[in-house]
Scaffold this active site. Structure first.
Site, short mmCIF file in Angstrom:
data_model
loop_
_atom_site.label_atom_id
_atom_site.label_comp_id
_atom_site.label_asym_id
_atom_site.label_seq_id
_atom_site.Cartn_x
_atom_site.Cartn_y
_atom_site.Cartn_z
N LYS A 83 -9.38 -74.47 32.94
CA LYS A 83 -9.79 -73.17 33.48
C LYS A 83 -9.28 -72.07 32.56
CE LYS A 83 -10.09 -71.70 38.30
NZ LYS A 83 -9.28 -71.59 39.52
C1 E4P Z 1 -11.01 -70.41 42.35
O1 E4P Z 1 -11.02 -71.21 41.45
C2 E4P Z 1 -9.85 -69.61 42.73
O2 E4P Z 1 -8.72 -70.44 42.63
C3 E4P Z 1 -9.90 -69.14 44.15
O3 E4P Z 1 -11.13 -69.41 44.76
C4 E4P Z 1 -9.39 -67.76 44.37
O4 E4P Z 1 -9.46 -67.48 45.74
P1 E4P Z 1 -8.67 -66.26 46.41
O5 E4P Z 1 -9.40 -65.01 46.08
O6 E4P Z 1 -8.73 -66.58 47.87
O7 E4P Z 1 -7.28 -66.29 45.85
#
Ligand code: E4P
Length: 235
Positions: A83
């Protein structure tokens, strides 16, 4: 539509993976911090539980270090999706890693233009954050509609739309209507998708009526009766 769970809690991942409905996992530095565990160790464990893509995020912001971190993470298991943030250095890193055959998830996408760049950089996934847009009074699902529409114009784009920052089941349902490839969500949202009060009410009524019949499908000997059943093809 693929379902990913957005957590680094391996107990929860195991529980939901046992349903056979989990296609992958996403994590981020905040979720790793919440787990309180060693990053590499927890990602290794997740990769053993779920055969689908497991997103593990780099911590650097410059291309060179991101690339080194990405390569380290990719060595953990073949199902790692590195990522990277949607920055110029992140996309540069995405281009190199994708070219080497590593899955890359480009995260923190908040505009259609950014999503086009992620596709051009060869990302396997782009992660638009719907909940965080909703939080600032900007309709998150409109971004998903835009990206799905734009990507559909270019069949050579291989990037999958991974709807992230999901807060409730309606985000998932709307994303499915729009044809998004993947939804990543907390376990609580997956559990909410299973639930409907009429399912609970209907099941309670069926069970009460079934009890009145005094019958048992498996008979008094339980599953042992299976062995007596003639196998198919024996007449
Ligand atoms: C996705 O890969 C992220 O880790 C995640 O969906 C972020 O979500 P949040 O906005 O609830 O922290």
């Amino acid at each position: 539509m693929k379902f990913f769970i957005d957590t680094a809690d391996t107990a929860e991942i195991r529980e939901l993976a046992s349903t056979g409905l989990l296609d992958g996992v996403t994590t981020n530095p905040s979720l790793i911090a919440k787990s309180g565990r060693d990053f590499i160790e927890v990602i290794e464990e997740i990769c053993e539980i779920v055969p689908g893509p497991v997103s593990a995020e780099v911590a650097a912001t410059d291309h060179e270090t991101m690339l080194a971190e990405g390569k380290r993470l990719a060595r953990i298991a073949p199902n790692i999706a590195v990522k990277v943030p949607l920055t110029p250095d992140g996309l540069k890193t995405c281009k190199v890693l994708s070219g080497e055959g590593t899955m890359v998830n480009v995260t923190l996408c908040f505009s259609p233009g950014q999503a086009i760049l992620a596709a051009k950089a060869g990302a396997s996934f782009v992660s638009p954050f719907v909940g965080r847009l909703d939080d600032i009074s900007t309709p998150g699902m409109e971004l998903i509609a835009d990206i799905c529409q734009i990507y559909s114009q270019y069949p050579d784009f291989e990037t999958e739309v991974l709807v992230a920052s999901i807060r409730h089941p309606m985000h998932v349902i709307e994303a499915a209507r729009m044809g998004a490839h993947v939804a990543t969500m907390p376990g609580s949202v997956i559990r909410q998708l299973f639930s409907h009060p009429l399912t609970d009410k209907g099941l309670a009524a069926f069970l009460a009526d079934w009890a009145k019949t005094g019958q048992s499908i498996l008979g008094k000997d339980g599953a042992k009766d299976d062995k007596k059943a003639p196998s198919r093809g024996q007449g």
